[in-house]
Design a protein around this motif. Structure first.
Motif, short mmCIF file in Angstrom:
data_model
loop_
_atom_site.label_atom_id
_atom_site.label_comp_id
_atom_site.label_asym_id
_atom_site.label_seq_id
_atom_site.Cartn_x
_atom_site.Cartn_y
_atom_site.Cartn_z
N ASP A 1 0.82 -1.21 0.00
CA ASP A 1 0.00 0.00 0.00
C ASP A 1 0.86 1.26 0.00
OD1 ASP A 1 0.92 0.03 2.65
OD2 ASP A 1 -1.02 -0.39 3.53
N ALA A 2 0.19 2.40 -0.03
CA ALA A 2 0.87 3.69 0.02
C ALA A 2 1.40 3.91 1.43
CB ALA A 2 -0.10 4.80 -0.37
N ALA B 1 12.92 10.61 3.31
CA ALA B 1 11.70 9.83 3.55
C ALA B 1 10.53 10.75 3.85
CB ALA B 1 11.91 8.84 4.69
N THR B 2 10.78 11.83 4.58
CA THR B 2 9.72 12.80 4.87
C THR B 2 9.18 13.40 3.58
OG1 THR B 2 10.72 13.30 7.02
CG2 THR B 2 9.16 14.93 6.13
N HIS B 3 10.08 13.82 2.69
CA HIS B 3 9.65 14.38 1.40
C HIS B 3 8.90 13.34 0.57
CE1 HIS B 3 11.63 18.20 1.87
NE2 HIS B 3 12.80 17.62 2.08
N VAL B 4 9.41 12.12 0.58
CA VAL B 4 8.79 11.05 -0.22
C VAL B 4 7.37 10.76 0.27
CG1 VAL B 4 8.89 8.57 -0.71
CG2 VAL B 4 10.92 9.99 -1.03
N VAL B 5 7.22 10.58 1.56
CA VAL B 5 5.89 10.23 2.09
C VAL B 5 4.92 11.40 1.89
CG1 VAL B 5 4.57 9.64 4.15
CG2 VAL B 5 6.76 8.51 3.69
N GLU B 6 5.36 12.60 2.23
CA GLU B 6 4.48 13.76 2.05
C GLU B 6 4.16 13.98 0.56
OE1 GLU B 6 6.53 16.92 4.09
OE2 GLU B 6 5.81 16.25 6.05
N SER C 1 4.09 11.74 -1.77
CA SER C 1 3.26 10.67 -2.32
C SER C 1 1.78 10.92 -2.05
CB SER C 1 3.68 9.31 -1.76
OG SER C 1 3.38 9.22 -0.38
N MET C 2 1.49 11.86 -1.16
CA MET C 2 0.11 12.20 -0.85
C MET C 2 -0.41 13.36 -1.69
SD MET C 2 0.34 11.96 3.27
CE MET C 2 0.77 10.43 4.07
N ALA C 3 0.44 13.90 -2.55
CA ALA C 3 0.05 15.04 -3.38
C ALA C 3 -1.07 14.67 -4.34
CB ALA C 3 1.26 15.55 -4.17
N GLU C 4 -1.86 15.66 -4.70
CA GLU C 4 -2.96 15.43 -5.64
C GLU C 4 -2.44 14.95 -7.00
OE1 GLU C 4 -6.65 18.01 -7.35
OE2 GLU C 4 -6.03 18.33 -5.27
N GLU C 5 -1.34 15.52 -7.45
CA GLU C 5 -0.70 15.10 -8.69
C GLU C 5 0.75 14.75 -8.41
OE1 GLU C 5 -1.38 17.30 -12.28
OE2 GLU C 5 -3.23 18.16 -11.46
N THR D 1 4.58 13.26 -8.53
CA THR D 1 5.59 13.14 -9.58
C THR D 1 6.41 11.87 -9.41
OG1 THR D 1 7.13 14.47 -8.27
CG2 THR D 1 5.75 15.64 -9.88
N PHE D 2 5.97 11.02 -8.50
CA PHE D 2 6.61 9.74 -8.28
C PHE D 2 5.62 8.81 -7.59
CE2 PHE D 2 7.43 12.41 -4.64
CZ PHE D 2 7.07 11.60 -3.58
N LEU D 3 5.98 7.55 -7.52
CA LEU D 3 5.16 6.54 -6.85
C LEU D 3 5.99 5.90 -5.76
CD1 LEU D 3 2.54 4.76 -6.85
CD2 LEU D 3 3.82 3.18 -8.31
N CYS D 4 5.45 5.84 -4.56
CA CYS D 4 6.09 5.13 -3.47
C CYS D 4 5.08 4.15 -2.90
CB CYS D 4 6.57 6.09 -2.38
SG CYS D 4 7.41 5.26 -1.00
N ARG D 5 5.50 2.91 -2.73
CA ARG D 5 4.65 1.90 -2.11
C ARG D 5 5.51 1.11 -1.13
NH1 ARG D 5 1.42 4.83 -3.78
NH2 ARG D 5 -0.33 4.40 -5.16
#
Length: 163
Positions: free
Chosen positions: A9-10, A43-48, A50-54, A56-60
């Motif tokens: 999951d996300a 990791a903070t930037h990645v997780v935050e 990944s919650m963006a409306e659009e 620019t990357f995918l993290c799972r």
């Protein structure tokens, strides 16, 4: 030991510290001299992000049960590719902790990226394996990835050289 049910999951805000640890473990295993603070900040930037409306990357993440800390992570950046003549993804990070390897988790994390790419109109995906990482090379080839006949170079901005 029974094989746990792995959930994909996300990431959530509660996963930031653990994802930073996973990034740090992987970079340390590769001999990259990076700090755990740098990986926590990333990791903070990645997780935050990944919650963006659009995004620019995918993290799972892969987790061995509901509410359990992640045991694996995949991070794929979106880009434009001449090779694929359109939008593509670059799998920047694929890491599974040693205790959970050889259970198909890495394969499933890549499948999650492949499914996302297919559903969102991407034209291709790039991934790399470090020299000597035979299990990764075998995984990618068995999943249908093709080896490119080129070298990859990098240039790090800043004072620290580590690769």
């Amino acid at each position: 030991m029974d094989k746990p049910e792995i959930l994909y999951d996300a990431p959530t805000l509660a996963d930031i510290k653990r994802i930073g640890q996973l990034f740090f473990e992987d970079m340390t295993d590769l001999g990259v001299g990076i700090t755990d603070e740098d990986m926590f900040r990333l990791a903070t930037h990645v997780v935050e992000g990944s919650m963006a409306e659009e995004p620019t990357f995918l993290c799972r993440v892969a987790r061995p049960g509901p509410g359990v800390e992640p045991c694996g992570v995949v991070l794929a950046n979106f880009n434009w590719s001449l090779k694929f003549a359109g939008r593509a993804m670059w799998i920047e990070e694929l890491y599974v902790t040693p205790d959970f390897r050889r259970m198909g988790i890495g394969r499933e994390l890549v499948d999650v990226v492949l499914d996302y790419a297919d559903q969102h109109g991407f034209r291709g995906i790039d991934i790399e394996a470090y020299q000597g990482n035979t299990p990764a090379s075998v995984l990618y080839r068995t999943m249908g990835f093709h080896r490119l006949g080129r070298e990859r170079f990098y240039y790090r901005l800043g004072p620290q050289e580590f690769l």
